[in-house]
Each structure stands twice: as C-alpha cells, then as structure tokens.
Design an enzyme around this catalytic site. Sequence first.
Site, mmCIF file in Angstrom:
data_model
loop_
_atom_site.group_PDB
_atom_site.id
_atom_site.type_symbol
_atom_site.label_atom_id
_atom_site.label_comp_id
_atom_site.label_asym_id
_atom_site.label_seq_id
_atom_site.Cartn_x
_atom_site.Cartn_y
_atom_site.Cartn_z
ATOM 1 C CB CYS A 183 0.040 19.424 -12.452
ATOM 2 S SG CYS A 183 -0.244 18.583 -10.734
ATOM 3 C CB CYS A 213 2.039 15.252 -7.778
ATOM 4 S SG CYS A 213 0.299 15.727 -8.545
ATOM 5 C CB CYS A 268 1.961 19.226 -8.013
ATOM 6 S SG CYS A 268 2.945 18.491 -9.218
ATOM 7 C CG HIS A 325 -1.817 -0.955 1.359
ATOM 8 N ND1 HIS A 325 -2.378 -1.594 2.197
ATOM 9 C CD2 HIS A 325 -2.525 -1.733 0.315
ATOM 10 C CE1 HIS A 325 -3.100 -2.645 2.144
ATOM 11 N NE2 HIS A 325 -3.392 -2.668 0.597
#
Length: 321
Positions: A196, A155, A193, A147
Amino acid sequence: MRVAPVDIAGLAKLILSPECKSIAVLTGAGVSVASGIPDFRSPGGMYDTLCPDLITATPAQRNAMKHEPMAVVTWEMFEQNSFPYMEVRRPFILGTKNHQWKATIAHRFFELLHVKTNKLTRIFTQNIDGLDHQCKKIPTEKIVNVHGSISSASCEGCGTKMDFVKFCEAVETNIKDIYNPESGPKESTPILCGNCKKPLVKPTTVLFGRSLPSQFFERVQEDLPNLDLLIVAGTSLVVSPANSLCYSVPQSTVRVIVNQEPVGEELGIDYSPESTHDFFAQGKCDDVFLELIIALGWLDDLNVKDLPPSSAKLVQENTAN
C-alpha cells in the site's frame, strides 16, 4: 472442592495431584525481567525512561507522550506518526533479531510443567518478546501471544507481511537511535509497505486501540470452563481484556498470583488469610518459580546454559546449597 495452597510446598502438591488436570498461565513483563528486558511500569522501565524530546514528533505529540507515556504505543499516535513507536522500539527490535535475550527460569518452569505433567493447557502471554517460543518443548499452539509479537513484521494498514530480517535491516538504516545518537542514521525516514506504500510497517504487536487476535477469545472460551489452576505471573493486571481471565474462571479454579506486590484486588483476587480460592506467592518471578521447581524435584532438569546470566547464577547458588 480444590482449596488454594498456603505455601509453595502446597502448590507443588496441588500441581502433582490427580484433582489438578488443567493448568493455564497468564504472564506479564515480570517473567522476562531477569532476561534483561525492563518492564513497562516499574522504575527504569520504558514508561519511566521515555524522553519525548528526543523523539521525532510534533510539539503536540511530544506533550501527549510527556503527559501519558503509553501514548507512544497507541494506534492513534502510530497512524499519525510511526516514528515514536519505531524509535522507542528500535533496540528491542534489533535485539530480538540478534537473540539478545534468553528465556528465564519462569519460562523454563512452564516448559517443565508441560514436559513433566502434560497438564499445561495454555500460556496466555501479554509479552511481545517471544521468549516463550524459545522453550521448544512447549507446542506452539499452547502459546497465545495476547498482544502480538515483536519477532515478525507486517503493515498495520493493509496487513501485508514483511520479511523480518529485511524489516530489521530497514530499521537499522531508516530509524534513528534515540538511545545512542552516534549509532544509526541522524534522522528517521519512513519504512513503506511494499503493497500500500504507506509508512505503517511495524512489528506485529497490538497497539492500544486495536483489536486483540481472535485466537485469544477463542482459547479463553475453550480453556476456562474446565480449568483447575490459573497461575498469574509478573503482571500488574491493569490491562484488559487479558486481565479478564482472573474473574472468568470457575469458582472451583484455584488462582495463584506470583508478583512482588498484590495486584488485581479490584478484579476479585482475595489476599486475606481466610481465602480458599487464591494464593499469593510473593516475590520476583524467577525466585518463586525456582522455589517451586525445587519443591517439585525438577531442579536437575534446568539447564543453566539455556538461561540468562542472572537466572543461571540463581540456579547455581541454590545448587551449591
């Protein structure tokens, strides 16, 4: 054909026997509880203590978390609003940066298993705490973070990585502390981020609703066909596909369940006295693995200085006896 042991002494004998050549481990939050990290589902765990009214969220989002605490770690919630995840995880993120928690007796057993027998094929850990990686004698490639890990950041949108130290600094300055309101900022502000510009930077943990790392599926296909022993420790076995290991191993593989209560019966784990495939080692993970370490004659190889206080105390009590 290998037959499941009936006690810890029998398990130790099986581990050391020449017919047992490949051992894999599937771990859950229970192996880390002794470090001071609470698990998710037990009383006092994250889901039990979640207080949605303190979290920066809309009324609808708070109602969703009240109805199902697991909502706080879903992609659906994070995509809409990154603050619930970040605020709930703030102490965990900063504690990881500050090396607040130590690997437990359970983790150190896995390390000794590799060093002493060279039979450890893989650790499939569902935990995001990174404690397995404190066991430096276990090769990194033998650890699969099913996980993800809280000790790195990227990001969730574009995948751009962020330096973990800088990320933690941003968490300290941008994310409010819902557990200690006097510490940190009064209100949360987004961590954007650098690529982006979206507020989707987070630890590299796998949110519910997102795909697991391809490494998990590759190693399962590679390891399971020749597996002799599967040790399942400290997990409720309710999360898929990690729990698929239990029913994907060959019929000849012995399965050992280390937990405080029976789990995985719906997956085919047999807790009846007649079972020849499964062995239930009931108890807390540190207690069971310390008993196993003693049965294997490895107690002198445990360094209490490497352990959290509760684990060190347990070792010292057994050494005194």
